[in-house]
Design a protein around this motif. Structure first.
Motif, short mmCIF file in Angstrom:
data_model
loop_
_atom_site.label_atom_id
_atom_site.label_comp_id
_atom_site.label_asym_id
_atom_site.label_seq_id
_atom_site.Cartn_x
_atom_site.Cartn_y
_atom_site.Cartn_z
N PHE A 1 -8.73 -49.95 -27.02
CA PHE A 1 -9.31 -49.94 -25.68
C PHE A 1 -10.41 -48.87 -25.60
O PHE A 1 -11.52 -49.13 -25.15
CB PHE A 1 -8.21 -49.67 -24.64
CG PHE A 1 -8.69 -49.54 -23.23
CD1 PHE A 1 -9.01 -50.66 -22.48
CD2 PHE A 1 -8.79 -48.29 -22.63
CE1 PHE A 1 -9.43 -50.54 -21.16
CE2 PHE A 1 -9.21 -48.16 -21.32
CZ PHE A 1 -9.53 -49.29 -20.58
N ARG A 2 -10.10 -47.65 -26.08
CA ARG A 2 -11.07 -46.56 -26.06
C ARG A 2 -12.30 -46.91 -26.90
O ARG A 2 -13.43 -46.73 -26.46
CB ARG A 2 -10.45 -45.26 -26.59
CG ARG A 2 -11.43 -44.08 -26.52
CD ARG A 2 -10.93 -42.84 -27.24
NE ARG A 2 -10.79 -43.16 -28.66
CZ ARG A 2 -9.70 -42.92 -29.38
NH1 ARG A 2 -8.65 -42.36 -28.83
NH2 ARG A 2 -9.66 -43.22 -30.65
N ASP A 3 -12.09 -47.42 -28.12
CA ASP A 3 -13.21 -47.79 -28.98
C ASP A 3 -14.10 -48.84 -28.32
O ASP A 3 -15.33 -48.74 -28.36
CB ASP A 3 -12.72 -48.31 -30.34
CG ASP A 3 -12.05 -47.22 -31.17
OD1 ASP A 3 -12.18 -46.02 -30.83
OD2 ASP A 3 -11.39 -47.59 -32.17
N LEU A 4 -13.46 -49.84 -27.70
CA LEU A 4 -14.23 -50.88 -27.02
C LEU A 4 -15.03 -50.29 -25.87
O LEU A 4 -16.23 -50.54 -25.74
CB LEU A 4 -13.31 -51.99 -26.51
CG LEU A 4 -13.99 -53.07 -25.66
CD1 LEU A 4 -14.99 -53.86 -26.49
CD2 LEU A 4 -12.96 -53.98 -25.02
N LEU A 5 -14.38 -49.48 -25.03
CA LEU A 5 -15.09 -48.92 -23.89
C LEU A 5 -16.23 -48.00 -24.30
O LEU A 5 -17.29 -48.02 -23.68
CB LEU A 5 -14.12 -48.21 -22.94
CG LEU A 5 -13.78 -49.06 -21.71
CD1 LEU A 5 -13.02 -50.29 -22.08
CD2 LEU A 5 -13.11 -48.26 -20.65
N LEU A 6 -16.04 -47.20 -25.34
CA LEU A 6 -17.13 -46.34 -25.80
C LEU A 6 -18.31 -47.16 -26.27
O LEU A 6 -19.47 -46.82 -26.01
CB LEU A 6 -16.64 -45.40 -26.89
CG LEU A 6 -15.70 -44.29 -26.42
CD1 LEU A 6 -15.14 -43.51 -27.61
CD2 LEU A 6 -16.38 -43.35 -25.43
N LYS A 7 -18.04 -48.28 -26.94
CA LYS A 7 -19.13 -49.16 -27.37
C LYS A 7 -19.79 -49.84 -26.17
O LYS A 7 -21.00 -49.99 -26.12
CB LYS A 7 -18.63 -50.20 -28.36
CG LYS A 7 -18.31 -49.63 -29.72
CD LYS A 7 -17.89 -50.70 -30.69
CE LYS A 7 -17.38 -50.15 -31.99
NZ LYS A 7 -18.33 -49.41 -32.76
N VAL A 8 -18.98 -50.23 -25.18
CA VAL A 8 -19.53 -50.86 -23.98
C VAL A 8 -20.39 -49.87 -23.20
O VAL A 8 -21.46 -50.21 -22.72
CB VAL A 8 -18.39 -51.45 -23.11
CG1 VAL A 8 -18.89 -51.84 -21.73
CG2 VAL A 8 -17.75 -52.65 -23.80
N TYR A 9 -19.92 -48.61 -23.09
CA TYR A 9 -20.74 -47.59 -22.44
C TYR A 9 -22.07 -47.45 -23.17
O TYR A 9 -23.13 -47.37 -22.56
CB TYR A 9 -20.05 -46.22 -22.46
CG TYR A 9 -19.10 -45.95 -21.33
CD1 TYR A 9 -19.55 -45.84 -20.02
CD2 TYR A 9 -17.75 -45.75 -21.58
CE1 TYR A 9 -18.68 -45.57 -18.99
CE2 TYR A 9 -16.87 -45.48 -20.55
CZ TYR A 9 -17.34 -45.39 -19.26
OH TYR A 9 -16.48 -45.10 -18.24
#
Length: 187
Positions: free
Chosen positions: A102-110
């Motif tokens: 979840f964190r990895d995805l959100l950091l990439k989305v940001y």
């Protein structure tokens, strides 16, 4: 956790929109946009969001919960853009997300929106009089300040302005500037 995310899906009162902010003195301050948050603030926000959507506290959430969190955080990406990032990570809408994923995805989305925001900020810096457009002189200054004078020649700038100048007035508006930056990598 954000109280507006705590009710299970389908339960009245569940709202994916963040609570309203107020600008009166003494009222809570409006949260800054994602492009201005520090990495520490972003990490904390991601942890809080995960806890809020992990309703059963299993340590895993599904795709719908992830999309809801992204919308609630106001990151400003479309579902298509999220899907692009997920594909790059080898994920699908059927994927189950633990906190690390979840964190990895959100950091990439940001990060997906940051180049666009930088481009818009550069446009605003050059459009000092807030005319809504810039001219060849403004572009020359950007190329020079980016250290690309040897790479992007005067003829190249003339051709870009000519190509992206839709109304023929010798200027480039914000939308056209985003296209130019995408072509040249001026960021």
């Amino acid at each position: 956790p954000a109280p507006w995310l705590l009710a299970p899906p389908g339960v009245p009162g569940r709202d994916v929109r963040p609570p309203p902010t107020h600008s009166r003195p003494g009222s809570p301050k409006k949260m800054p946009t994602s492009s201005f948050r520090t990495q520490v603030e972003r990490e904390q926000e991601i942890k809080t969001a995960f806890r809020a959507i992990d309703i059963d506290e299993s340590g895993e959430v599904d795709y719908d919960a992830v999309i809801m969190a992204i919308e609630a955080l106001g990151i400003g990406v479309t579902k298509t853009e999220v899907h692009d990032v997920m594909r790059q990570m080898g994920l699908f809408s059927e994927s189950v997300f633990d906190f690390d994923l979840f964190r990895d995805l959100l950091l990439k989305v940001y990060g997906y929106r940051q180049p666009l925001q930088a481009t818009l900020d550069n446009f605003a810096l050059m459009d000092k009089k807030r005319k809504g457009h810039i001219n060849i002189k403004d572009l020359r200054q950007l190329v020079s300040s980016a250290g690309l004078k040897d790479i992007v020649k005067e003829d190249d700038l003339d051709q870009m302005v000519h190509f992206f100048d839709r109304d023929g007035d010798g200027t480039v508006d914000q939308e056209d500037f985003v296209k130019i930056v995408g072509v040249t990598g001026l960021e």
